[in-house]
Scaffold this motif. Structure first.
Motif, PDB file in Angstrom:
ATOM      1  N   VAL A  48     -38.731  71.175 -57.518  1.00 29.88           N
ATOM      2  CA  VAL A  48     -39.078  70.925 -56.123  1.00 29.88           C
ATOM      3  C   VAL A  48     -40.362  70.111 -56.025  1.00 29.88           C
ATOM      4  CG1 VAL A  48     -39.730  72.001 -53.941  1.00 29.88           C
ATOM      5  CG2 VAL A  48     -37.937  73.033 -55.365  1.00 29.88           C
ATOM      6  N   SER A  49     -41.399  70.575 -56.738  1.00 31.59           N
ATOM      7  CA  SER A  49     -42.686  69.917 -56.611  1.00 31.59           C
ATOM      8  C   SER A  49     -43.569  70.311 -57.785  1.00 31.59           C
ATOM      9  CB  SER A  49     -43.355  70.320 -55.288  1.00 31.59           C
ATOM     10  OG  SER A  49     -44.578  69.651 -55.089  1.00 31.59           O
ATOM     11  N   CYS A  50     -44.639  69.565 -57.972  1.00 31.43           N
ATOM     12  CA  CYS A  50     -45.593  69.868 -59.030  1.00 31.43           C
ATOM     13  C   CYS A  50     -46.955  69.327 -58.623  1.00 31.43           C
ATOM     14  CB  CYS A  50     -45.151  69.242 -60.344  1.00 31.43           C
ATOM     15  SG  CYS A  50     -46.238  69.557 -61.741  1.00 31.43           S
ATOM     16  N   THR A  59     -49.619  64.791 -57.130  1.00 32.30           N
ATOM     17  CA  THR A  59     -48.517  65.669 -56.755  1.00 32.30           C
ATOM     18  C   THR A  59     -47.186  64.931 -56.892  1.00 32.30           C
ATOM     19  OG1 THR A  59     -48.750  65.041 -54.427  1.00 32.30           O
ATOM     20  CG2 THR A  59     -49.909  67.028 -55.152  1.00 32.30           C
ATOM     21  N   TYR A  60     -46.150  65.681 -57.111  1.00 29.49           N
ATOM     22  CA  TYR A  60     -44.809  65.145 -57.247  1.00 29.49           C
ATOM     23  C   TYR A  60     -43.851  65.964 -56.386  1.00 29.49           C
ATOM     24  CZ  TYR A  60     -46.848  62.956 -61.368  1.00 29.49           C
ATOM     25  OH  TYR A  60     -47.645  62.241 -62.217  1.00 29.49           O
ATOM     26  N   VAL A  65     -37.024  66.957 -50.758  1.00 31.58           N
ATOM     27  CA  VAL A  65     -38.053  67.674 -49.988  1.00 31.58           C
ATOM     28  C   VAL A  65     -39.210  66.774 -49.587  1.00 31.58           C
ATOM     29  CG1 VAL A  65     -37.451  69.797 -51.207  1.00 31.58           C
ATOM     30  CG2 VAL A  65     -39.442  68.463 -51.956  1.00 31.58           C
ATOM     31  N   LYS A  66     -39.194  65.536 -50.051  1.00 33.06           N
ATOM     32  CA  LYS A  66     -40.302  64.631 -49.785  1.00 33.06           C
ATOM     33  C   LYS A  66     -40.461  64.431 -48.279  1.00 33.06           C
ATOM     34  CE  LYS A  66     -40.557  61.760 -53.085  1.00 33.06           C
ATOM     35  NZ  LYS A  66     -40.305  60.625 -54.008  1.00 33.06           N
ATOM     36  N   GLY A  67     -41.686  64.552 -47.808  1.00 29.74           N
ATOM     37  CA  GLY A  67     -41.958  64.418 -46.385  1.00 29.74           C
ATOM     38  C   GLY A  67     -41.851  65.716 -45.617  1.00 29.74           C
ATOM     39  N   ARG A  68     -41.268  66.739 -46.239  1.00 30.65           N
ATOM     40  CA  ARG A  68     -41.129  68.044 -45.572  1.00 30.65           C
ATOM     41  C   ARG A  68     -41.970  69.120 -46.243  1.00 30.65           C
ATOM     42  NH1 ARG A  68     -36.392  70.630 -45.662  1.00 30.65           N
ATOM     43  NH2 ARG A  68     -35.683  69.711 -47.637  1.00 30.65           N
ATOM     44  N   ILE A  80     -51.657  78.609 -55.747  1.00 22.63           N
ATOM     45  CA  ILE A  80     -50.943  77.370 -55.435  1.00 22.63           C
ATOM     46  C   ILE A  80     -50.071  77.655 -54.226  1.00 22.63           C
ATOM     47  CG2 ILE A  80     -49.320  75.620 -56.279  1.00 22.63           C
ATOM     48  CD1 ILE A  80     -51.884  75.717 -57.894  1.00 22.63           C
ATOM     49  N   TYR A  81     -49.979  76.693 -53.326  1.00 19.93           N
ATOM     50  CA  TYR A  81     -49.189  76.876 -52.125  1.00 19.93           C
ATOM     51  C   TYR A  81     -48.111  75.801 -52.017  1.00 19.93           C
ATOM     52  CZ  TYR A  81     -53.234  79.744 -51.044  1.00 19.93           C
ATOM     53  OH  TYR A  81     -54.238  80.677 -51.114  1.00 19.93           O
ATOM     54  N   LEU A  82     -47.005  76.212 -51.409  1.00 17.76           N
ATOM     55  CA  LEU A  82     -45.957  75.258 -51.082  1.00 17.76           C
ATOM     56  C   LEU A  82     -45.643  75.423 -49.601  1.00 17.76           C
ATOM     57  CD1 LEU A  82     -44.031  73.091 -52.287  1.00 17.76           C
ATOM     58  CD2 LEU A  82     -42.297  74.906 -52.429  1.00 17.76           C
ATOM     59  N   GLN A  83     -46.130  74.488 -48.808  1.00 15.58           N
ATOM     60  CA  GLN A  83     -45.850  74.497 -47.377  1.00 15.58           C
ATOM     61  C   GLN A  83     -44.521  73.811 -47.157  1.00 15.58           C
ATOM     62  OE1 GLN A  83     -47.630  75.865 -44.719  1.00 15.58           O
ATOM     63  NE2 GLN A  83     -45.839  75.266 -43.522  1.00 15.58           N
ATOM     64  N   MET A  84     -43.593  74.534 -46.538  1.00 15.36           N
ATOM     65  CA  MET A  84     -42.245  74.012 -46.343  1.00 15.36           C
ATOM     66  C   MET A  84     -41.967  73.908 -44.857  1.00 15.36           C
ATOM     67  SD  MET A  84     -40.217  76.114 -49.323  1.00 15.36           S
ATOM     68  CE  MET A  84     -40.261  77.651 -48.409  1.00 15.36           C
ATOM     69  N   ASN A  85     -41.777  72.699 -44.383  1.00 17.58           N
ATOM     70  CA  ASN A  85     -41.482  72.451 -42.976  1.00 17.58           C
ATOM     71  C   ASN A  85     -40.086  71.869 -42.818  1.00 17.58           C
ATOM     72  OD1 ASN A  85     -44.168  73.217 -42.351  1.00 17.58           O
ATOM     73  ND2 ASN A  85     -44.893  71.113 -42.605  1.00 17.58           N
ATOM     74  N   SER A  86     -39.613  71.898 -41.589  1.00 16.86           N
ATOM     75  CA  SER A  86     -38.284  71.334 -41.267  1.00 16.86           C
ATOM     76  C   SER A  86     -37.214  71.862 -42.221  1.00 16.86           C
ATOM     77  CB  SER A  86     -38.339  69.804 -41.311  1.00 16.86           C
ATOM     78  OG  SER A  86     -39.287  69.309 -40.402  1.00 16.86           O
ATOM     79  N   LEU A  87     -37.235  73.151 -42.423  1.00 21.05           N
ATOM     80  CA  LEU A  87     -36.293  73.752 -43.373  1.00 21.05           C
ATOM     81  C   LEU A  87     -34.866  73.644 -42.866  1.00 21.05           C
ATOM     82  CD1 LEU A  87     -38.460  76.810 -44.329  1.00 21.05           C
ATOM     83  CD2 LEU A  87     -37.577  75.131 -45.951  1.00 21.05           C
TER      84      LEU A  87
END
Length: 135
Positions: A48-50, A59-60, A65-68, A80-87
């Motif tokens: 998902v991300s790094c 960041t990658y 998920v890019k942009g969200r 470490i946090y993962l903010q997830m929008n527009s799910l």
């Protein structure tokens, strides 16, 4: 005991947001790049991300998920946090944070750039947190 622990998962409606946290015990997260992966039922685990080690200036993100999603780190909180929008329902999965504690694969920025999305680059995983997107 070296351990990664995820939290923040839950049930959310489409279009909603969640923030996942990854905390560590037994070691300092700022020394390591940290990745987020997810696995939906019947599907393979996917990156998902790094975020890079230290200040996390690199960041990658997976294209899906890019942009969200936004990954960040707070070294003072060892988190470490993962903010997830527009799910959306396709984001439903178990989410895991992970790192490489021993091989150094994720230390060098060049190696990180092409290794971050491979689960084989990581050797320490949390137990996961469930994210369900449904109306």
């Amino acid at each position: 005991q070296v351990q990664l622990v995820e939290s923040g998962g839950g049930l959310v409606q489409p279009g909603g947001s969640l923030r996942l946290s990854c905390t560590a015990s037994g070691f300092n997260l700022d020394t390591y790049a940290i990745g987020w992966f997810r696995q939906a039922p019947g599907k393979e685990r996917e990156a998902v991300s790094c975020i890079s080690r230290g200040r996390g200036t690199t960041t990658y993100y997976a294209d899906s998920v890019k942009g969200r999603f936004t990954i960040s780190r707070d070294n003072s909180e060892n988190a470490i946090y993962l903010q997830m929008n527009s799910l959306n329902p396709e984001d439903t999965a178990f989410y895991y944070c992970a790192t490489d504690l021993s091989t150094g694969t994720l230390i060098d920025p060049i190696m990180l750039s092409y290794s971050w999305s491979s689960s084989s680059s990581y050797n320490a995983w949390g137990q996961g947190t469930q994210v369900t997107v449904s109306s």
